[in-house]
Design an enzyme around this catalytic site. Structure first.
Site, short mmCIF file in Angstrom:
data_model
loop_
_atom_site.label_atom_id
_atom_site.label_comp_id
_atom_site.label_asym_id
_atom_site.label_seq_id
_atom_site.Cartn_x
_atom_site.Cartn_y
_atom_site.Cartn_z
N HIS A 171 -36.29 -64.43 52.83
CA HIS A 171 -36.33 -63.03 52.41
C HIS A 171 -35.10 -62.26 52.92
CE1 HIS A 171 -40.75 -62.58 51.01
NE2 HIS A 171 -40.34 -63.82 50.87
N GLU A 189 -34.84 -46.71 52.71
CA GLU A 189 -34.19 -47.95 53.16
C GLU A 189 -35.20 -49.01 53.65
OE1 GLU A 189 -30.16 -46.15 55.23
OE2 GLU A 189 -31.97 -46.27 56.42
N ASP A 234 -27.71 -61.76 56.62
CA ASP A 234 -27.04 -60.78 57.48
C ASP A 234 -28.02 -60.06 58.39
OD1 ASP A 234 -28.43 -59.28 55.67
OD2 ASP A 234 -26.70 -58.20 54.86
#
Ligand code: HEM
EC number: 1.11.1.7
Length: 345
Positions: free
Chosen positions: A80, A102, A88
């Site tokens: 995921h 977000e 990252d």
């Protein structure tokens, strides 16, 4: 003498890999590193953090002894995090420290991420820092921990390129929505989504084999119908639609990383409807049947696809996060409300 013996062995492995990759996989030469991409390379931490692999292995082995679920937890977190926008560690950023627009971790696709696995990543981060390895990111730690967890559970080894940093930006919600398929997706949708990230039908079939370990929350079974009606009825009875209850994804060997997932599908005992969807594409169906009887062939393709996922490009500003769940610039006391205002400072 010993080193020339090792050289002969290595050359035999290389030869086997060139002549017959499946035989190479059987001999343990699975998905050996062949090249470095961009700033990332295989041995990047070897000089300044020689104990990194051992620290990760020890921590994962210890956590796995207490809770076998961390293995599947790490693997799902890896997928995921990496699949929507590269590995990252953007997924690790805690929703409470982000603006409401977000909060990728709160999307339906990311429900039920294993808290023990998230905590383990941070424990490894702390141990790595204690060993004075400051330039090892949470993204690299997640990748290494996942690989060790799979190996400890009987799965294949594969080469991962290291040297990533952690994103300062959180995972983008539009990319999470677009690239993480829903549990009721049809085969054409799965193929389309994977192809849009550069993964072909073989990659899709192999990566789906991750469901040889771990669990699903019961409501994800709502879309599961199918021919083996007795099985569907049995899992739905065992797992009535509450989010607190879970069903193992591999009803035969739920904690082993093996190839039973494919055997289960052939027998009509895939748990998610997306698992059974693999039979609805002739090319993938053929692979499912092959891998149901050939573990080494599956391991070889799984290792290749995992290494490919680890190479997905990353971008944007980055850093080595101190705490995997927070940007470095974020003060401990700041907590953003749903509207995005700082609740305390
Ligand atoms: C092909 C599309 C896929 C779909 C639709 C899908 C869907 C799901 C769903 C609905 C769950 C249950 C989550 C929960 O209720 O907690 C799950 C679990 C899991 N998925 Fe997937 N998945 C897919 C591909 C993958 C891939 C590519 C990987 C890794 C390479 C993966 C690894 C896992 C693991 C290990 C679990 C168990 C997690 C745990 O027990 O904590 N999945 N998946």
């Amino acid at each position: 003498m010993a080193s020339s013996g090792a050289m002969v062995l290595a050359m035999m492995g290389l030869l086997a890999a060139l002549v017959c990759p499946a035989a190479a996989a059987a001999a343990g030469f699975i998905s050996m590193p062949t090249d470095n991409v961009g700033d990332h390379s295989y041995g990047v931490h070897a000089t300044f953090c020689p104990n990194l692999e051992k620290i990760v292995l020890d921590k994962v082995a210890e956590a796995r002894r207490w809770d076998i679920g961390v293995v599947a937890g790490l693997l799902r977190i890896f997928f995921h995090d990496c699949f929507p926008n590269g590995c990252d560690a953007s997924l690790l950023l805690e929703p409470s420290h982000l603006y409401s627009s977000e909060r990728a971790r709160e999307r339906p696709q990311n429900q039920g991420l294993h808290q023990g696995a998230l905590d383990l990543i941070q424990r490894i981060r702390d141990a790595v820092r204690d060993a004075k390895c400051t330039e090892v990111s949470c993204a690299d730690i997640t990748m290494l921990a996942t690989r060790q967890a799979i190996k400890l559970s009987g799965g294949p080894d594969y080469g991962v390129q290291l040297g990533r940093k952690d994103s300062i930006d959180p995972a983008r919600i539009d990319q999470v929505n677009q690239f993480l398929p829903a549990p009721d997706a049809k085969i054409w949708k799965l193929i389309e989504v994977f192809q849009s990230r550069g993964f072909d039908r073989t990659d899709l079939a192999a990566l789906s084999g991750a469901h040889t370990i771990g669990k699903t929350s019961c409501p994800n079974l709502a879309s599961r119908t199918g021919d083996a009606a007795w099985f569907v009825e049995a899992i739905k009875m065992n797992c009535p639609g509450s989010w607190d209850k879970k069903q193992v994804l591999d009803v035969d060997t739920p904690d082993d990383f093996d190839h039973k997932y494919y055997k289960n599908i052939v027998d009509g005992k895939g748990v998610l409807s997306t698992d059974m969807e693999l039979l609805n594409d002739p090319f993938i169906k053929d692979l499912v049947h092959k891998w149901a009887t050939d573990k080494n062939f599956f391991f070889w393709k799984f290792g290749e696809a995992m290494a490919k996922m680890a190479r997905l490009p990353v971008g944007g500003p980055s850093e080595y996060r101190e705490n995997c769940f927070k940007r470095n610039s974020m003060r401990e006391t700041v907590n953003l409300t749903a509207e995005g205002f700082a609740a305390s400072a």
